[in-house]
Design an enzyme around this catalytic site. Structure first.
Site, PDB file in Angstrom:
ATOM      1  CG  ASP A 307      27.920  -8.985   7.116  1.00  0.00           C
ATOM      2  OD1 ASP A 307      27.197  -9.636   7.896  1.00  0.00           O
ATOM      3  OD2 ASP A 307      28.132  -7.759   7.251  1.00  0.00           O
ATOM      4  CD  GLU A 359      23.441 -10.957   7.658  1.00  0.00           C
ATOM      5  OE1 GLU A 359      22.913 -10.647   8.732  1.00  0.00           O
ATOM      6  OE2 GLU A 359      24.163 -10.181   7.021  1.00  0.00           O
TER       7      GLU A 359
END
Length: 629
Positions: A307, A359
Site C-alpha cells: 500500500d 499501489e
C-alpha cells in the site's frame, strides 16, 4: 540471569537484527511458549532504562526483563504464563517516564477496543495445499489469467444481527461464490490487526497478528488453505509505509523515536493521521521484511499488495512537506527506494513465485523493472492512470465522449511501460465517489449497459484485472464498511442478469488465452480501429502466442446502434460470437443474436480481411475465429 548459551544466541540474532538482515526476526522476538512450559518474552527497546512484562498472569505488575548486551533486546523467561493470557510491555524511557506498550511481534491481540497481546501456542497447522503450491512454483503469472476479486471481510457478508462472520463461515460462502463467478484470486483488504473499523485495516496495530474480529490465526490459515484447495490465489494488502498513531503502539516505543523517523516532520504523516516508518533504519528493515516473510511463509499467501508506495518514494508526498529534498537535490526518498528494492530482492530470492504488487500513484519509472536495471523489482503495479481516465470517460454523458476520446486512447501510449494490474478497487466506490453502477450516466437501463461495456473493456485491455466486491452485480449504493453488501439487489432481475453477465465474461476471460498470455508483449495487441472518436467506437485485437488464436473486440460508447459496422481482421474465414453485452439474458435488448460471421479478403484499417456486423448501441462484442483461410 540469562544462561550463556541463550545470551550468545540472542546476541547473534540481535546483531543480524541491528544490521537489517534478520528477515525472520519473529522467530525470536515477541512471545514464545516453549515445549518445556516456559514462556519467553523478547523485545527490542534500545534506549529504554528498564523493561518489564505485565499481564493478567502477574496481576499487571512488573516482571522485569534483562537487557542482552548491546543488542537493545530485553529478555525474560517465566513459568505460569498460560496460553490465552493478556500482556503488554512496561517500558521506562531515558527520561524516566513509564509507558505500557504493545508487543510489536504479537501474533494475536484481544478483541477491540482492548489492545493487549495474547499469549498463544506455536501454530501446528497441517496444510493441504501442496498441489496449489507446487503449481504456483511451475507457472509464470505474467502468462496466466489473473482476475482478482477484492473484498473487505467485515462487509462482504454479515449475520442478520450485524455481527461478523467467522473465518470458517467466510470460507463456506466465499469459496463457492468465487468459483461460481470464475475469479482466479481474492485480494483481502488488510487483515492485520487494527483498532478502528473505519481505517479498513490500513492503520495497523499488529504487523504479525491476524485481526481477531473474525477468529484466531488458525481460522485464517484454514481459510487460506481452503481457498488454495479450490484453486484460488490469496493476496493481502500490506502497509509498510506508516503505522497507527496511538501512543501505546509503536510510536516512541522506547521513549525515543524507535520505528519512526527522528525528524518529527518526516515521521508525522499528516494526510493519513499516522507515523511514517524510518525506512533508513536497519532495524526497521528487519522488522518490516520479517513481517512480509511471516505472511508469505507461515500463512502461505501468494502475494502482497504494498500500500501507498508513493509515500515511500517521495519526501514531499505529504501535506506540509513541500520543498523537501535529498542530498542529490531532488524529492526522492532514497532510503525508501533502497528499502523497497531490498524487500523485493530478498522476497524473490526465497519465493520467486510470490507476487509483490505496488499501489503507486505517480509516474515513477521502473516500478516493475528489475533491481539490476535500477527498478524497484515489483511484479506488478496498479495502473491508476488508466483507471482514473477510463472511469472519467464512462461517467460522461455519451454526448461528450467523442471530444474526450483521448481519455481512452492515451493509455495505449504507456500500457507496456510497466507490468500493470487494472484496478477498479474499493477506493473508487466510497467517500461520495459513488458505486461503479451509480457513476454510469443515463437511466437505469443505460447505466447497466454502460457498466457491461465498461467491464468488457476491462476484460480485454492488456493487463491483469481487479474489481471490488459488489461491482459484479452493479450494486447501486457505494460501499459501506459497517454493513454487508446489498445482496438483496440480486432479487432484482437487472442486478441478477448483471451478475450472470459477469460470470460469463469472467469465464470467457479465463478460457481465452489471447486475453492474458501476452499482456506485456507488443505482439499481444493489434490496433484495428482505435482512433474513431467521431463515431465513439473502438476496435482492437488481442493476439495469443499462436497466430490463429486471437479475440476481436469492438466497442460502441454511445447509445446509437451502428449497422454494417466493418471490423478488420488478420484472416479471412469463419468467426463466432463470444459475447454480446446487449444480449437479453444479460439485461440488454437483443433477443436474436448474430453469432456467426464470415470475413472476406476486403482490407480494412490495416488488416487484410474484414467482415461487417451490427454493433449494438452502448455495447460491445467479443468475437473469435473458428475456421481461417
Amino acid at each position: 540471569m540469562i544462561n550463556l548459551v541463550l545470551e550468545q544466541n540472542l546476541a547473534e540474532d540481535g546483531y543480524l537484527f541491528n544490521t537489517g538482515k534478520s528477515f525472520k526476526s519473529y522467530e525470536f522476538l515477541g512471545c514464545h511458549v516453549l515445549s518445556s512450559g516456559i514462556t519467553v518474552f523478547n523485545v527490542w527497546a534500545p534506549h529504554a532504562k528498564s523493561v518489564a512484562v505485565v499481564g493478567d498472569f502477574n496481576e499487571w505488575q512488573d516482571s522485569d526483563l534483562t537487557k542482552v548486551g548491546t543488542t537493545g533486546i530485553w529478555h525474560g523467561e517465566f513459568n505460569g504464563v498460560d496460553p490465552g493470557s493478556l500482556y503488554k510491555f512496561a517500558i521506562t524511557g531515558p527520561d524516566g517516564e513509564r509507558n505500557l506498550k504493545i508487543d510489536p511481534y504479537a501474533r494475536e491481540f484481544e478483541k477491540k477496543p482492548g489492545d493487549a497481546a495474547v499469549v498463544i501456542k506455536p501454530t501446528d497447522k497441517k496444510w493441504h495445499d501442496s498441489l496449489w503450491m507446487a503449481r504456483r512454483k511451475r507457472s509464470d503469472s505474467k502468462k496466466r489469467p489473473m482476475n482478482i476479486y477484492e473484498l473487505h471481510l467485515g462487509s462482504w457478508r454479515r449475520h442478520e444481527d450485524g455481527s461478523y462472520y467467522s473465518y470458517s463461515e467466510i470460507a463456506d460462502e466465499l469459496i463457492p461464490y468465487v468459483k461460481k463467478m470464475d475469479y482466479t484470486h481474492v485480494e483481502l483488504m488488510p487483515v492485520m490487526e487494527h483498532l478502528l473499523d473505519a481505517s479498513w485495516g490500513y492503520q495497523q496495530l499488529g504487523y504479525f497478528a491476524i485481526t481477531s474480529r473474525f477468529g484466531d490465526v488458525t481460522g485464517f490459515l484454514d481459510l487460506v488453505d481452503k481457498l488454495h484447495q479450490a484453486n484460488i490465489g490469496v493476496l493481502v494488502d500490506w502497509v509498510p509505509g506508516h503505522f497507527i498513531r496511538n501512543y501505546d503502539a509503536l510510536y516512541q516505543y522506547d521513549g525515543t523515536p524507535t520505528y519512526e523517523y527522528q525528524d518529527e516532520n518526516r515521521a508525522n504523516n499528516r494526510g493519513w493521521g499516522a507515523w511514517n516508518f524510518d525506512l533508513g533504519k536497519a532495524q526497521v528493515h528487519s522488522f518490516l521484511i520479517s513481517s512480509a516473510f511471516y505472511w508469505l511463509d507461515d500463512c502461505h499467501l501468494d502475494g502482497l499488495r504494498v500500500d501507498s508506495v508513493s509515500n515511500m518514494l517521495y519526501l514531499d508526498y505529504d501535506v506540509g512537506k513541500e520543498g523537501l529534498t535529498n542530498q542529490k537535490g531532488d524529492n526522492r526518498n532514497l532510503e525508501g527506494i533502497e528499502f523497497l528494492q531490498q524487500l523485493n530482492q530478498v522476497v524473490h530470492q526465497e519465493h520467486p513465485d510470490v507476487l509483490m504488487i505496488a499501489e503507486e500513484s505517480s509516474a515513477y519509472a521502473g516500478v516493475t523493472d528489475s533491481i539490476d536495471n535500477g527498478g524497484l523489482g515489483f511484479d506488478y503495479k496498479w495502473n491508476l492512470g488508466w483507471m482514473h481516465d477510463t472511469l472519467k470517460f464512462f461517467e460522461m454523458d455519451p454526448l461528450y465522449r467523442r471530444d474526450n476520446f483521448n481519455l481512452l486512447t492515451f493509455a495505449f501510449v504507456y500500457m507496456l511501460n510497466e507490468k500493470f494490474i487494472l484496478p477498479f478497487s474499493h477506493d473508487e466506490v466510497v467517500h461520495g465517489k459513488k458505486s461503479l453502477m451509480h457513476k454510469m450516466p443515463g437511466d437505469r437501463y443505460n447505466q447497466f449497459a454502460n457498466l457491461r461495456t465498461l467491464m468488457t473493456y476491462l476484460a480485454v485491455f492488456p493487463g491483469k484485472k481487479l474489481t471490488f466486491m459488489g461491482s459484479e452485480w452493479g450494486q447501486f449504493l457505494e460501499w459501506r464498511d459497517w454493513s454487508q453488501l446489498e445482496w438483496v439487489d440480486l432479487k432484482d432481475p437487472m442486478n441478477h442478469k448483471m451478475q450472470t453477465f459477469m460470470q460469463s465474461l469472467n469465464r470467457i476471460y479465463r478460457d481465452s488465452r489471447p486475453l492474458w498470455e501476452q499482456d506485456f508483449e507488443p505482439a499481444g495487441m493489434i490496433y484495428s480501429n482505435t482512433d474513431d472518436a467521431q463515431s465513439s467506437t473502438m476496435g482492437f485485437i488481442r493476439q495469443g502466442k499462436r497466430k490463429h488464436q486471437f479475440v476481436v473486440a469492438a466497442f460502441n460508447f454511445v447509445p446509437v446502434e451502428r449497422k454494417d459496422y466493418r471490423i478488420g481482421v488478420p484472416y479471412a474465414g469463419e468467426y463466432e460470437l463470444l459475447i454480446n453485452t446487449e444480449d437479453a439474458n444479460y439485461g440488454g435488448t437483443w433477443t436474436k443474436l448474430e453469432t456467426k460471421f464470415t470475413a472476406d479478403k476486403t482490407p480494412f484499417n490495416g488488416q487484410p480481411a474484414s467482415f461487417t456486423t451490427t454493433l449494438p448501441a452502448m455495447g460491445a462484442l467479443l468475437i473469435q475465429p473458428t475456421k481461417l483461410k
